[in-house]
Design a protein around this motif. Structure first.
Motif, PDB file in Angstrom:
ATOM      1  N   LEU A 221       1.323  -6.447   5.310  1.00  0.00           N
ATOM      2  CA  LEU A 221       2.070  -5.937   4.029  1.00  0.00           C
ATOM      3  C   LEU A 221       2.661  -6.754   3.572  1.00  0.00           C
ATOM      4  O   LEU A 221       3.507  -6.949   2.110  1.00  0.00           O
ATOM      5  N   CYS A 229      -0.671  -2.642  -2.116  1.00  0.00           N
ATOM      6  CA  CYS A 229      -1.599  -2.727  -0.560  1.00  0.00           C
ATOM      7  C   CYS A 229      -1.509  -4.264  -0.926  1.00  0.00           C
ATOM      8  O   CYS A 229      -1.037  -4.966  -0.394  1.00  0.00           O
ATOM      9  N   ASP A 238      -5.166   0.749  -1.077  1.00  0.00           N
ATOM     10  CA  ASP A 238      -4.683   1.992  -1.091  1.00  0.00           C
ATOM     11  C   ASP A 238      -5.327   2.931  -0.631  1.00  0.00           C
ATOM     12  O   ASP A 238      -4.588   4.131  -0.548  1.00  0.00           O
TER      13      ASP A 238
END
Ligand SMILES: N[C@@H](CCC(=O)N[C@@H](CS)C(=O)NCC(=O)O)C(=O)O
Length: 291
Positions: A221, A229, A238
Motif C-alpha cells: 500500500l 488502497c 477497498d
C-alpha cells in the motif's frame, strides 16, 4: 402498455439493437439512454403493433424498435430484484454488500447463519445454490453466482457506475493484486471452516495469518495508496480491505504496525456505502451486536 424499468440495459446494447431485426412475435419498445439504469423499455402488449409514439419528454433521447417475446422474457427476468444470501458477519458477504450499496442496487436479503442449526450453509437447500457451502451467493438476472470477487466483477460489468476497477491497466492490476492478496492470501486461511479445525489454537492461528498478510499489504500500500488502497478512488481492493480489518479486530490482531491500513480503513468507514453495509447494521445482526 407495460412499463419495465431498471433492466440494466446499456445504450447500444447489442442484444437490444438486434431485436429490431427479429422476425418473431413483436412488441414495441423504447430505449432511453439517459435513464439511471441505462434504459427504459415500454412494451406494447399487442403483437406486431407499431411502437406507440414517443412521449414528448423522451423525444430526442429515446429510440424505438421491436423486440421478440423471448427477449422480452429475458429482460423481464432481468428486472427481478437480486437476492443476496449472506451472513451479517461474513467478510465476503460484506464485500458484496458494499458493492451493491455503492452502485445503488437494491436487493432482497436471505440470511444464512453460519452458526445456527449447525451452520445453515450446510443445508441441502443452500448446497443446491452453492456446492461450496459458503456465503455469499447472489441470484441476479436469472443466474446464481458465488465467489464474492466474481459477483463484484459481474456488478461492475452490468452497472459500471461508479467504477470499482480503474480504467488505467496498471492501476486496474494493482486493484486486483490487492483484492487477491486479501481474498486468496488472507481470508481463506482464517475462514470458519479452517478455524474449526484449529480448535483451541484458532485465535493464535487467525492472528498469525492476518498479521503476516497485513505486513506484506502494508508495504504494498505504501506504493499504491492515495486516500484509498489504489489512488484516490474507491475500488474493489477497498471492498476487501475494510471487512478484513474488521476480522483482524475481531481476532484482536495488534494493528500498530499497519498505519497505512488503519488510515485507509478509517477513511473508507466514513463513506455511506461502507456504513450501511456494516455487520452491525444488517437485518440478521443479533441485538447485542447492533450499532
Ligand atoms: N472465496 C469465497 C470465500 C467465501 C467464504 O469463505 N465465505 C465464508 C464466510 S466469509 C463462509 O461461508 N464460511 C462458511 C464455512 O467456513 O463453513 C468468496 O470470496 O466468496
Amino acid at each position: 402498455m407495460v412499463l419495465v424499468s431498471g433492466l440494466g440495459l446499456q445504450h447500444g446494447d447489442a442484444d437490444v439493437a438486434d431485436c429490431s431485426c427479429s422476425r418473431l412475435n413483436l412488441t414495441g419498445w423504447w430505449l432511453c439512454p439517459g435513464h439511471r439504469f441505462g434504459g427504459i423499455v415500454l412494451f406494447s402488449l399487442a403483437l406486431r403493433e407499431k411502437p406507440s409514439p414517443i412521449p414528448a419528454e423522451l423525444k430526442g433521447k429515446a429510440k424505438t424498435g421491436f423486440i421478440s417475446w423471448s427477449r422480452l422474457h429475458t429482460l423481464t427476468m432481468a428486472s427481478e430484484k437480486p437476492i443476496l444470501y449472506g451472513y451479517f458477519r461474513s467478510s465476503c458477504s460484506w464485500r458484496v454488500r458494499i458493492a451493491l450499496a455503492l452502485k445503488g442496487i437494491s436487493y432482497d436479503l436471505v440470511p444464512v447463519s453460519l452458526l445456527n442449526d449447525g451452520g445453515q450453509q450446510f443445508s441441502a437447500e443452500f448446497k443446491a445454490l452453492n456446492p461450496m457451502q459458503q456465503v455469499p451467493v447472489l441470484k441476479i438476472d436469472g443466474i446464481t453466482l458465488s465467489q464474492s470477487l466474481a459477483i463484484i466483477q459481474y456488478l461492475e460489468d452490468t452497472h459500471p457506475n461508479p467504477r470499482l476497477l480503474p480504467q488505467d491497466p496498471k492501476k486496474r492490476a494493482q486493484v486486483r493484486m490487492i483484492a487477491d492478496h486479501i481474498a486468496s492470501g488472507i481470508q481463506p486461511l482464517q475462514n470458519l471452516k479452517v478455524l474449526k479445525q484449529m480448535g483451541e489454537k484458532k485465535m493464535e492461528w487467525a492472528q498469525t495469518c492476518i498479521a503476516s498478510g497485513f505486513q506484506a499489504l502494508e508495504q504494498i500500500l505504501q506504493h499504491t495508496a492515495g486516500r484509498y488502497c489504489v489512488g484516490d478512488e474507491v475500488s474493489m481492493a477497498d471492498l476487501c480491505l475494510v471487512p478484513q480489518v474488521s476480522n483482524a479486530e475481531r481476532f484482536k490482531v495488534e494493528m500498530g504496525p499497519y498505519p497505512t491500513i488503519i488510515r485507509i480503513n478509517k477513511a473508507l468507514l466514513d463513506l455511506e456505502a461502507f456504513k450501511v453495509s456494516h455487520p452491525s447494521r444488517q437485518p440478521d445482526t443479533p441485538a447485542e451486536l447492533r450499532a
